[in-house]
Enzyme design. Structure first.
Site, PDB file in Angstrom:
ATOM      1  N   CYS A 127       0.821  -1.231   0.000  1.00 29.65           N
ATOM      2  CA  CYS A 127       0.000   0.000   0.000  1.00 29.65           C
ATOM      3  C   CYS A 127       0.851   1.276   0.000  1.00 29.65           C
ATOM      4  O   CYS A 127       0.473   2.294  -0.605  1.00 29.65           O
ATOM      5  CB  CYS A 127      -0.927  -0.003   1.197  1.00 29.65           C
ATOM      6  SG  CYS A 127      -0.204  -0.649   2.706  1.00 29.65           S
ATOM      7  N   HIS A 251      -2.235   6.500   3.778  1.00 29.35           N
ATOM      8  CA  HIS A 251      -0.778   6.514   3.923  1.00 29.35           C
ATOM      9  C   HIS A 251      -0.217   7.750   3.219  1.00 29.35           C
ATOM     10  O   HIS A 251      -0.626   8.077   2.089  1.00 29.35           O
ATOM     11  CB  HIS A 251      -0.147   5.301   3.237  1.00 29.35           C
ATOM     12  CG  HIS A 251      -0.307   4.015   4.001  1.00 29.35           C
ATOM     13  ND1 HIS A 251      -0.924   3.911   5.231  1.00 29.35           N
ATOM     14  CD2 HIS A 251       0.112   2.757   3.687  1.00 29.35           C
ATOM     15  CE1 HIS A 251      -0.879   2.652   5.627  1.00 29.35           C
ATOM     16  NE2 HIS A 251      -0.263   1.934   4.713  1.00 29.35           N
TER      17      HIS A 251
HETATM   18  N1  LIG Z   1      -4.339  -3.083   5.254  1.00 27.31           N
HETATM   19  C1  LIG Z   1      -3.731  -2.560   4.200  1.00 27.31           C
HETATM   20  O1  LIG Z   1      -3.619  -1.318   4.056  1.00 27.31           O
HETATM   21  C2  LIG Z   1      -3.130  -3.456   3.163  1.00 27.31           C
HETATM   22  C3  LIG Z   1      -2.672  -2.874   2.005  1.00 27.31           C
HETATM   23  C4  LIG Z   1      -2.069  -3.666   1.030  1.00 27.31           C
HETATM   24  C5  LIG Z   1      -1.972  -5.034   1.228  1.00 27.31           C
HETATM   25  N2  LIG Z   1      -2.459  -5.586   2.368  1.00 27.31           N
HETATM   26  C6  LIG Z   1      -2.350  -7.039   2.494  1.00 27.31           C
HETATM   27  O2  LIG Z   1      -3.667  -7.574   2.323  1.00 27.31           O
HETATM   28  C7  LIG Z   1      -3.811  -8.754   3.118  1.00 27.31           C
HETATM   29  C8  LIG Z   1      -5.010  -8.580   4.056  1.00 27.31           C
HETATM   30  O3  LIG Z   1      -4.745  -7.478   4.930  1.00 27.31           O
HETATM   31  P1  LIG Z   1      -5.826  -6.826   5.899  1.00 27.31           P
HETATM   32  O4  LIG Z   1      -5.223  -5.544   6.296  1.00 27.31           O
HETATM   33  O5  LIG Z   1      -7.187  -6.846   5.292  1.00 27.31           O
HETATM   34  O6  LIG Z   1      -5.778  -7.863   7.133  1.00 27.31           O
HETATM   35  P2  LIG Z   1      -6.915  -8.210   8.224  1.00 27.31           P
HETATM   36  O7  LIG Z   1      -7.788  -7.043   8.486  1.00 27.31           O
HETATM   37  O8  LIG Z   1      -6.188  -8.830   9.351  1.00 27.31           O
HETATM   38  O9  LIG Z   1      -7.799  -9.343   7.490  1.00 27.31           O
HETATM   39  C9  LIG Z   1      -7.281 -10.628   7.222  1.00 27.31           C
HETATM   40  C10 LIG Z   1      -8.332 -11.464   6.504  1.00 27.31           C
HETATM   41  O10 LIG Z   1      -7.766 -12.732   6.229  1.00 27.31           O
HETATM   42  C11 LIG Z   1      -8.631 -13.758   6.747  1.00 27.31           C
HETATM   43  N3  LIG Z   1      -7.826 -14.898   7.166  1.00 27.31           N
HETATM   44  C12 LIG Z   1      -6.827 -14.934   8.082  1.00 27.31           C
HETATM   45  N4  LIG Z   1      -6.354 -16.202   8.207  1.00 27.31           N
HETATM   46  C13 LIG Z   1      -7.071 -16.958   7.330  1.00 27.31           C
HETATM   47  C14 LIG Z   1      -7.072 -18.341   6.995  1.00 27.31           C
HETATM   48  N5  LIG Z   1      -6.212 -19.206   7.567  1.00 27.31           N
HETATM   49  N6  LIG Z   1      -7.968 -18.786   6.068  1.00 27.31           N
HETATM   50  C15 LIG Z   1      -8.830 -17.940   5.479  1.00 27.31           C
HETATM   51  N7  LIG Z   1      -8.889 -16.618   5.766  1.00 27.31           N
HETATM   52  C16 LIG Z   1      -8.008 -16.133   6.670  1.00 27.31           C
HETATM   53  C17 LIG Z   1      -9.324 -13.099   7.914  1.00 27.31           C
HETATM   54  O11 LIG Z   1     -10.499 -13.807   8.237  1.00 27.31           O
HETATM   55  P3  LIG Z   1     -11.178 -13.717   9.719  1.00 27.31           P
HETATM   56  O12 LIG Z   1     -11.877 -12.374   9.779  1.00 27.31           O
HETATM   57  O13 LIG Z   1     -12.118 -14.859   9.705  1.00 27.31           O
HETATM   58  O14 LIG Z   1     -10.066 -13.827  10.696  1.00 27.31           O
HETATM   59  C18 LIG Z   1      -9.600 -11.711   7.317  1.00 27.31           C
HETATM   60  O15 LIG Z   1     -10.716 -11.770   6.465  1.00 27.31           O
HETATM   61  C19 LIG Z   1      -2.467  -8.933   3.844  1.00 27.31           C
HETATM   62  O16 LIG Z   1      -1.633  -9.789   3.106  1.00 27.31           O
HETATM   63  C20 LIG Z   1      -1.882  -7.527   3.845  1.00 27.31           C
HETATM   64  O17 LIG Z   1      -0.475  -7.514   3.934  1.00 27.31           O
HETATM   65  C21 LIG Z   1      -3.040  -4.834   3.329  1.00 27.31           C
END
Ligand SMILES: NC(=O)c1ccc[n+]([C@@H]2O[C@H](COP(=O)([O-])OP(=O)(O)OC[C@H]3O[C@@H](n4cnc5c(N)ncnc54)[C@H](OP(=O)(O)O)[C@@H]3O)[C@@H](O)[C@H]2O)c1
Length: 346
Positions: A127, A251
């Site tokens: 991001c 950001h």
């Molecule tokens: N946040 C940002 O600004 C951003 C930007 C770019 C990229 N990313 C990337 O995008 C991805 C998601 O980030 P996020 O910020 O959305 O994280 P998050 O809020 O922690 O959400 C994680 C998601 O993954 C699911 N999950 C976790 N373990 C799992 C498993 N074993 N099987 C199936 N689903 C699973 C969770 O489900 P539950 O709700 O059921 O736990 C939730 O839906 C990451 O790789 C992160 O690095 C994030």
């Protein structure tokens, strides 16, 4: 198309569901997938609801594009399974970004790379990288980018829902401890939460991600390596200090960019104003420049404070801001899905 959103309950996945909701011509059906914790939850979608399913191989049957918004290790294991079941994968995690057989795509920069990805996986960048790379690309095409020095101001939501929860909980706790906070004892009443190594409320933390080689953090190395790969400039010098700040969404980066050719700030401003995906907010005398509060909930990469370096005729200073959950994550993945859909039709 039928689209699966893996991680539909997370910070990025929730925005992804909203963006797909608004694009019925892109996705006529959505499969919502998350961890065992969320199975059976009902998520609002268009006029109805979709039920969250567990991550198993058969959720990908009949799916054209599977968008992964999950931790790296989950993408690593399950993206190849989705490909085996016939889906093209658009992955938001860092699992495949630097794999030479996986294109790292920003549709404003290298859309052609989304064509026929060798492993069936297309990665979308970090991001922080996304907020900077879109405006830099417009400048690179005119002046030839040579070196980037950046300092980031990264929102708590960059660490997912856990980061958002930490910031809200600690801010509310601090508000009840006014006496301690104003007498310089905020650190005594605030403890680190789940997402960061220090309290994030009323604080800035000069560490995003884990500490890696040469004292750089994983986030700083991503900014360097991903910028080079997206732009196809493998000799580009990029160095950064990434800092977490108590902002919920958006950001920001202060960027020093040095070029092969002499730059002109007015011309650079005009170039940026005409660049796809970029909005210029640049009149500091009227307090007009990008802020995370303005960027949150919107699509563009904002840029302002555009000025020539006082001591280097080939360098510019910029302030870039983007919504880390939209252009920094879900929107970029949706734009890639649109490219895949167009290729399917052509
Ligand atoms: N946040 C940002 O600004 C951003 C930007 C770019 C990229 N990313 C990337 O995008 C991805 C998601 O980030 P996020 O910020 O959305 O994280 P998050 O809020 O922690 O959400 C994680 C998601 O993954 C699911 N999950 C976790 N373990 C799992 C498993 N074993 N099987 C199936 N689903 C699973 C969770 O489900 P539950 O709700 O059921 O736990 C939730 O839906 C990451 O790789 C992160 O690095 C994030």
């Amino acid at each position: 198309m039928r689209v699966a959103v893996v991680g539909a309950t997370g910070a990025v996945g929730s925005v992804m569901m909203r963006l797909l909701e608004q694009r019925p011509a892109l996705a006529d059906g959505v499969v919502a997938v998350a961890s065992a914790r969320s199975v059976g939850r009902r998520l609002p979608f268009r006029d109805g609801e979709v039920e969250v399913r567990a991550l198993t191989a058969d959720v990908f049957d009949g799916v054209d594009v599977a968008i992964f918004d999950v931790p790296d290790e989950v993408s690593q294991r399950w993206a190849p399974v989705a490909v085996e079941r016939g889906a093209v994968v658009v992955d938001k995690s860092a699992a495949f970004r630097m794999d030479p057989e996986v294109p790292l795509v920003v549709p404003e920069i290298n859309p052609e790379e989304a064509r026929r990805p060798p492993r069936g996986i297309i990665a979308t960048p970090n991001c922080t990288t996304l907020a900077m790379v879109v405006p830099l690309w417009a400048l690179h095409r005119r002046y030839g980018l040579q070196r980037v020095v950046a300092a980031s101001y990264q929102a708590a939501s960059g660490a997912g829902q856990a980061g958002i929860d930490d910031l809200w909980d600690q801010t509310q706790r601090a508000a009840k401890e006014e006496e301690a906070v104003t007498s310089g004892r905020a650190g005594d009443v605030l403890a680190p939460g789940a997402a960061f190594p220090h309290p994030i409320a009323l604080n800035v933390i000069p560490q995003c991600g884990s500490v890696r080689e040469h004292g750089y953090t994983s986030e700083e190395l991503k900014l360097c390596n991903e910028t080079r790969k997206i732009m196809g400039l493998f000799d580009l010098a990029v160095t950064a200090t990434c800092v977490r700040v108590p902002v919920v969404v958006g950001h920001a980066l202060a960027v020093h960019a040095a070029f092969e050719r002499e730059v002109d700030a007015d011309e650079a401003r005009a170039l940026l104003a005409g660049a796809e995906g970029v909005v210029v907010r640049d009149d500091p005398t009227a307090a007009r420049y990008p802020t995370p509060l303005e960027a949150a909930g919107s699509d563009p990469c904002y840029v302002g404070r555009i000025r020539a370096d006082l001591f280097d005729a080939r360098a510019l200073e910029l302030f870039c801001v983007a919504d880390n959950l939209r252009k920094g994550a879900a929107l970029n993945a949706v734009q890639i899905t649109e490219l895949v859909a167009r290729q399917g039709r052509s």
